[in-house]
Design an enzyme around this catalytic site. Structure first.
Site, short mmCIF file in Angstrom:
data_model
loop_
_atom_site.label_atom_id
_atom_site.label_comp_id
_atom_site.label_asym_id
_atom_site.label_seq_id
_atom_site.Cartn_x
_atom_site.Cartn_y
_atom_site.Cartn_z
N ASP A 187 0.86 -1.18 0.00
CA ASP A 187 0.00 0.00 0.00
C ASP A 187 0.90 1.23 0.00
O ASP A 187 1.99 1.20 0.57
CB ASP A 187 -0.87 -0.03 1.25
CG ASP A 187 -1.71 1.22 1.37
OD1 ASP A 187 -2.37 1.55 0.39
OD2 ASP A 187 -1.66 1.85 2.44
N ASP A 198 -6.61 -0.94 5.29
CA ASP A 198 -6.37 -2.01 4.33
C ASP A 198 -6.78 -3.38 4.86
O ASP A 198 -6.45 -4.39 4.27
CB ASP A 198 -4.89 -2.05 3.95
CG ASP A 198 -4.44 -0.74 3.35
OD1 ASP A 198 -5.30 -0.04 2.80
OD2 ASP A 198 -3.25 -0.43 3.42
N ASP A 222 -1.59 -0.71 5.89
CA ASP A 222 -1.86 -0.33 7.27
C ASP A 222 -3.05 -1.12 7.80
O ASP A 222 -3.91 -1.58 7.05
CB ASP A 222 -2.03 1.18 7.42
CG ASP A 222 -3.43 1.63 7.17
OD1 ASP A 222 -4.22 1.60 8.12
OD2 ASP A 222 -3.72 1.99 6.00
#
Lengths: 225, 795
Positions: free
Chosen positions: B479, B671, B667
């Protein structure tokens, strides 16, 4: 002759009890729920189950004795001519039971409904033993539940009456009770798997068919006399 | 339709009672009599119990006196029989139990008491272990050593020479009394002490095995010890010189030694956790009517101000309202260096103020990072990992199988015409040589070491299953915000007036999004309430009786609020001036229209290229970003997905999964679905409960390179579990046939069995090496928060 009757009673108990697994399992399970968390120790639990079953079998035996006495009265009044007739009736009951278990014809429900009258008088007694925490309470509960209107029990009662002897009648019902024990005790351990098996239509029809055949056999022996 | 009670088909029409349909009068009467209990009982069959997660209070206990995996079963059974306990789980390797109970029925003190039965001793997880137990174990080892030494000497003097045929029995005649009276009786006394004092824990284990119906190694050992002892005693009184006290002594001693070392290894594996918990007894200092007073965390109200002085732990999570301090966050992040935290920064409960003093304001939720962390860790440590599967199944049939083999071999040898001694010895050797404990230990101890090592390096492994995951991935998805970039957004530009800033900051202070944190730092004057979060869009809250929204254009569209095109134009202009399109525009508005905008920007994590390069050596690297552009990352990364909103990330991961295995790094909160979807999810950032549920690994702090360490720990632990299982299979496959064929004597069997267990214990508990791959030189963190002071405010 009596030997055939005992044997038949045990077989009906053994095969027929597969039918009641779900129902009796519910009672046995409810006993455990009633007892709560504290009394789930192996020994207390087993003795509670055993006490319940003992109560039930004693009730059966008493009923068998009564049925035998009625059979005796009937035989005495008819000067013995009713004996083969009684056996024939018992055979018919068994055929009806077989058809019922196989789920082919539920004619026995009529008899069950007839039994509701006496059950309604007995059933409230059972409330006294709730919650059944101790083996003694479970025993009392078994005594009451032995009188539950049940096609299985009525068929064997017909057999008991056909013996025309209170003692033999009681013994017939006792044998039947013993016959029901294995399934109900095993069920505590392997309930789910067993339940699936006995619910299977093929198994049910096989059970029903065997009992129907047994009934036919008894009818035939009655006629041949 | 099927009968509600017994599930048999119902007749037409069915027999009814209330809403339920039954197959027969009997079933209906049962229901009428017992009520819903009958269904409860039916559904509570073993298979169904695990599926139900009861609602209750969770508590963790340390259980002293657990010494085999049967103890897990017994403890769980004891606990579940306690009134008010809804569910229980326990783990032998870590001696931990997790109990979920009904607070209305029982409490922790009662539970401790009720669990401390049949030789177990429960204690609160924060209580230190009693040194008594250690001493007792040591005393047993010493007794065993000294007594068996004496027994062995007697054997060397009076038994082995004749047994081996070196000396004729008749040569012992001159010292008849010594050799045939004194020595055997002395040995009897010594062995009796060994059997009934030193071996007591083994018998206890055997009894536990019997009680739970799952036989264990202790059952085999107990039989071996008692039979060799009993046989020798009867031989002694029969006047025979064939005594096996040496075997009895050897089994007891070797096993006692083995257990002692195993105990040490287990204690070591869980030491981190114990240390962590014992240090944690938080008290909050608050100001009331001008005076300071201390209170417990439970008494705090949302928004309360807590004062933390020099050298004190921060009791709860909060935001610094006043002061500046150097804070040691090593417990949460594994970061050894204290970091500086200023006004407006977030501090975690469990961190220690090393220098300075601060006043913090707690948020809406009174929580402490430390409690969350502890909860996650206890959860891992107390679950025995029901997925042990194969090993567990082997262990369960193993002991009965060995018992049967031993009986067969003894009987067979007797029938084949062997002497009773030879038959007895090969049966005994079979019992002793087999080593089910290697199966029982193989996984839990290796897992505990893996978890503990991770913890020491600031890596939290959230479940034992993580170690069963593959360690090579076709794709590693990362991410962007908060992972590959620092996630510490800083305010770049402001379009609007002071009022707008005040309102915006007030709303954003309640939210935990990185952008929100940046905006919240702008001002501290107002406070907001009634927060509504629109995930990925922004937040709305009440400030001074006004409904204020802060967020993206989409948020305003959702709220049907207007945005003045002029504000948009100047915001875009400012963003373009910055160049690379990384800026995020957050509009601030109330009364149905936007009153300004705040531009924030993210920064790439230092050394991110080095980390990506290292990942690329083994896998394809994909980048997931919510922003429309991630141009500066394109050159380095194999595949870039831009404009992916949080809710779509899981779908992207599933797409990647179609092509091969995927690890996701992101995170823990935004996510979470993506982390859960991936084969391995690594949550980067604060260890929240949400993250622990979704991810397999949590890496707190901001050191992205720790992922390599995490990979290393998982890979090593996995290898060890396999080595252990492999060894257990190999050892038993060789040793049992040898013992059956009478090639191993019981003495050697005891040694072999204990060495085998110790080998597994050693293999599981040896330290895990640091990641061996080359590491890029990474300097201690640059305090990005300090940069906020250099912000430019245009009004």
């Amino acid at each position: 002759m009596e030997f055939t009757f005992y044997y038949t009673a045990i077989v009906i108990g053994l095969l027929g009890s597969t039918h009641c697994l779900g129902m009796c399992g519910g009672i046995v399970g409810a006993l455990d729920v009633n007892a709560g968390k504290t009394d789930q120790k192996g020994l207390t639990r087993i003795s509670r189950h055993l006490a319940y079953n003992a109560g039930r079998i004693i009730s059966y035996s008493i009923a068998g004795g009564i049925a035998g006495f009625i059979g005796l009265l009937a035989a005495d009044f008819s000067l013995g001519s009713a004996a083969p007739f009684g056996r024939f009736i018992a055979g018919l009951f068994m055929i009806a039971l077989g058809l019922y278990l196989a789920d082919w014809w539920r004619v026995l429900t009529i008899v069950e409904k007839a039994g509701m009258h006496s059950w309604k008088k007995i059933q409230p007694l059972g409330q006294r033993f709730l919650p059944a925490k101790t083996p003694m309470q479970a025993f009392g509960l078994g005594l009451v539940w032995g009188w539950l209107p049940c096609g299985l029990v009525y068929s064997v009662l017909a057999l008991a009456a056909a013996t025309t002897s209170p003692l033999n009648g009681a013994l017939i019902m006792f044998s039947f009770g013993i016959g029901t024990l294995p399934m109900l005790i095993v069920m505590g351990a392997t309930a789910t798997q067993l339940m699936k098996l006995v619910r299977h239509p093929v198994i049910r029809q096989l059970t029903g068919a065997s009992i129907t055949l047994l009934g036919l056999y008894i009818c035939m022996t009655a006629l041949s006399h | 339709m099927d009968c509600k009670l017994c599930k048999l088909p119902t007749p037409v029409p069915p027999i009814k009672s209330g809403d339920h349909e039954f197959c027969c009068i009997g079933c209906r009467e049962v229901y009428k009599h017992f009520g819903d209990d009958v269904f409860v009982a039916r559904s509570q069959k073993p298979s169904a119990i695990e599926a139900i997660t009861p609602e209750g209070t969770e508590v963790f206990f340390k259980i002293d006196g657990m010494h085999c995996s049967s103890c897990e079963i017994l403890i769980e059974r004891i606990a579940e029989n306690i009134d008010g306990v809804l569910s229980a789980a326990s783990n032998y390797a870590t001696s931990t139990a997790k109990i979920i109970y009904d607070r209305a029925v029982t409490d922790e003190t009662k539970l401790v008491e009720l669990l401390s039965v049949t030789g177990y001793k429960a204690r609160h997880c924060s209580d230190a272990s009693s040194p008594d137990d250690d001493n007792r174990a040591l005393l047993r080892v010493i007794t065993a050593t000294s007594l068996s030494a004496v027994i062995m000497m007697l054997y060397l003097a009076f038994f082995y020479p004749t047994n081996l045929g070196l000396v004729d029995v008749n040569d012992l005649k001159p010292m008849n009394w010594l050799a045939f009276r004194a020595a055997p009786n002395a040995m009897l006394v010594l062995t009796t002490i060994l059997v009934f004092y030193v071996a007591a824990p083994i018998f206890r284990g055997g009894l536990i095995g019997l009680r739970t119906g799952v036989l264990n190694m202790d059952n085999l050992l107990s039989i071996a010890i008692l039979s060799s002892y009993g046989y020798s005693v009867s031989q002694l009184y029969a006047g025979s010189h064939d005594l096996y006290f040496d075997i009895t002594a050897a089994i007891v001693t070797v096993v006692t030694y083995g257990r002692y070392f195993e105990r040490g290894a287990r204690a070591k594996a869980t030491k981190e956790l114990s240390n962590l918990m014992q240090a944690w007894t938080p008290v909050a200092r608050i100001k009331e009517n001008g005076t300071y007073k201390q209170c417990s965390i439970d008494e705090l109200k949302p928004g309360a101000h807590v004062f933390v002085l020099h050298n004190e732990p921060v009791p709860v999570d909060g935001i610094i309202m006043n002061g500046q301090a150097a804070i040691d966050e090593s417990l949460m992040t594994g970061e050894p260096f204290p970091v500086t935290r200023n006004q407006g920064d977030k501090v975690y409960g469990g961190a220690v103020v090393v220098e300075g003093s601060i006043e913090i304001q707690v948020g809406q939720e009174i929580e402490s990072q430390m409690d969350v962390l502890a909860h996650i860790l206890w959860n891992i440590q107390s679950s025995s990992g029901h997925k042990r599967g194969l090993a567990d199944r082997i262990a369960r049939i193993f002991v009965p199988a060995v018992l049967l083999l031993a009986v067969i071999v003894t009987g067979g040898s007797l029938m084949a015409g062997l002497t009773p001694e030879a038959a007895f010895l090969s049966g005994l050797a079979t019992l002793i040589v087999s080593c089910p404990c290697t199966f029982g230990l193989a996984i839990p101890l290796a897992t505990a070491t893996g978890v503990s090592t991770g913890l020491r390096r600031g890596i939290i492994i959230t479940s034992a299953d993580t170690f069963e995951k593959p360690v090579h991935f076709d794709t590693i998805a990362i991410d962007k915000t908060g992972t590959l970039s620092t996630g510490n957004m800083s305010v770049q530009d402001i379009i609007g007036n002071d009022e707008m800033i005040k309102y915006g900051a007030a709303v954003e202070r309640l939210s935990s999004h990185p952008i929100a944190e940046a905006i919240a730092r702008l001002d501290h004057q107002l406070s907001a309430s009634d927060l509504t979060i629109h995930p990925g869009r922004g937040a709305v809250a009440m400030v001074e009786d006004r409904q204020v929204g802060v967020g993206s254009r989409q948020l305003f569209a959702t709220l049907q609020w207007q945005i003045d095109p002029e504000i948009t134009a100047s915001a875009i202009k400012a963003a373009n001036e910055a160049g690379n399109g990384q800026s995020v525009i957050s509009y601030v508005g109330w009364n149905g229209q936007a009153h300004g905008a705040i531009l924030t920007r993210d920064q790439s994590r230092p050394h991110w290229q080095a980390i990506v390069d290292r990942l690329k050596k083994t896998s394809r690297v994909a980048l997931l970003s919510g922003a429309e552009h991630a141009s500066e990352y394109h050159s380095h990364i194999d595949e870039v997905f831009t404009g992916v909103p949080p809710e779509a990330k899981a779908a992207v991961i599933r797409g990647l999964l179609a092509k091969g295995s995927v690890a996701m790094i992101g995170d823990g909160s935004n996510d979470a679905p993506a982390l859960a979807a991936a084969d391995l999810g690594i949550a980067f950032g604060a260890p929240t409960v949400l993250a622990a549920d979704a991810a397999d690994v949590i890496i707190p702090g901001d050191r992205l390179e720790k992922i390599f360490d995490a990979f290393e720990i998982i890979a090593t632990t996995r290898t060890r579990i396999r080595q252990n299982l492999g060894w257990a299979l190999l050892y038993n496959a060789i040793a049992i046939p040898l013992a059956l064929s009478g090639h191993i004597n019981p003495l050697f069997a005891a040694l072999a069995m204990s060495s085998s267990s110790l080998l597994v214990v050693w293999n599981s508990s040896r330290p895990i090496a640091k990641s061996s791959l080359p590491t890029s030189p990474i300097e201690p963190e640059i305090n990005i928060q300090n940069q906020i002071k250099m912000r430019s405010v245009k009004v």
